[in-house]
Design a protein around this motif. Sequence first.
Motif: not given
Length: 623
Positions: A85-105
């Motif tokens: 996934f080093n060069s992964a690109t996705v043209p369209n965004s599924d949403g914009a947020y103030d904060l994204v948290v990666v990880g649910g621990g």
Amino acid sequence: MMSNKYDIELGLDQAITRRDFIYGSSLLLGALAGCSRKEDRPTREDSFEVGDDWYGPGGTGDYAASHGNTPALVRTAHDIRAGRFNSATVPNSDGAYDLVVVGGGFAGLAAAHHFHRLNPSGQALLIDNHPIFGGEAKRNDFEVNGVQLSGPQGSNDFAIQAATGNPDDYFTALGLPREYEFAEPGGDAAGMRIPIDNYDYLHWHHDSFDVGHFYREGALPWVKDIWNAGLTSTPWDVIVQRAFQRLRQTEVSAPEGQDIDRWLDSMTLQTYYEDVLGLPHEVAAYYDPIMASIIGLGCDAIAAYWGRYFAFPGFARPSDYDAEPLMSFPGGNAALARHFVKKFNPDAIDGSSFEDILFGRIAFDELDRDGKPVRVRLNSTAVNVQDDGNQVNVIYEEDGELRRVTARAVVMAAGGWVNKHVIRDLPGAYHRAYESFIHSPVLVANVALTNWRFLERLGIAAAIWSGGFGFTCNIRRPMVVGGKSPPLHPDEPVVLTFYAPMYKPGLPAKQQGIAARGEVLGTSFTDYERQIREQLVAMFEPAGFNPVTDIAGIILNRWGHAYVNPGPGFITGTNGEPPPPDVLREPFGRIAIGHSELRGHQYWSGAAGEGRRAVESLLDMYL
């Protein structure tokens, strides 16, 4: 089909063990195939597969599909490491947020909680790569003969926090009780001293519980009250016995003019025991699995600093240890994770009482509903995170497809072994800091028993041994919740829990973790089941244990990177350089790192503290 007489005698042909086997061959292969499109898969040398008989049964209820690392997650994680996934690109965004948290621990849940506390009108998205939130704070649920039972998947035990009312006083903030009651054993087990967690009996409150030490080669296979009356009954020779006696009266002191923390952080615990105190190797070998069960590896790899931190013998006299015993919720710290989610999304769990939050149905359709101030998106693995100067782009994989969201800021609450591959343009100093983070796995096995009469006959509720599968197991007194609890009678069902750390003394620390992960990922469920049954037979068959009739089910929880292993220099730094965690705590651009590994000891409240620090470091600049 099993026809081996030995396997049948072990009960390996019993269908009840597999009645909740939700990842049969077709489902497992489908899950693996769905992880990525065929044309995007890595080359053969970078690929990784787990066998059909790897995951095993998951029990009942909301946690059945997520016990330990899932097969799909194992595949995707290796794709990330291979650079797919080093060069992964996705043209369209599924949403914009103030904060994204990666990880649910706990780090991620606390980051989301504190963001909502400080910015209640803000919009946050938490993405987690498992079918249910909590990280290692999940549980296994069983139903045996009409009795509902739970065991911890990983994160376990707690102490009641002081009622300070400050933001880290989660017992107040989340509405947790401050007094707890535990069931008393009945029948012939009345008066037995049964632990209320899965750790304290190993050392800190050994004298408070009925603990048996098992010796395969000893004249007495079981020795109780080993430190007060039973030491001479062990197979250890007199020199080793005297060494243990001396150790338990030793208190640590640093050489004159040296800071004690920095001095202890400059050597391994084995060096401290053998070179500083002059003890025979058997001493460090005994404490190897105990240290490994807390922090991943044994005395040859972990800094002596942690011996003092955890009040091991040689640093303080056990008789002076006066902390209250730790406790465990049903299913371990899943209860705390559920309270975090209930706090920022009241609709996520049915009901409102303490009992409801522990056992109520999770409303999965409410977790990621539009309009929620904190949305939780499950089965979503972050694979590429990049700050473009104006926003952070977070690309994640969900159902085999790549998706993208944007955020004003991001907290990376995922493990360091993932962060260093996922975060694009991670500064060189951060990469160098992460090189100091060594990880090792753990296997937590919960065995549902139809009865525990064999333990009552031996007069023990916990066992410790050397050789074979794991090194310890125990039953626990159930917590009384809503005025009721599972029965605690030797003729009734109970859960026997194994915490089996994977450490390989003699190898360099990093190689120990690699070798152990290979074992955890390469061993089938059936092979581990056989090892568990053999261990139980060896220890308990003379007391009447029957593996065919006494085992109702086994669930394995494999965590490939369960622990960070803090060797010398992790806490105080080396060669004048700052400690690696301090480097990683500094935010860069719109991204802040906050995960439990930064504490060395991965405990729920420390993880929550790192999540809070990370989100607060971004507030003034971007939130």
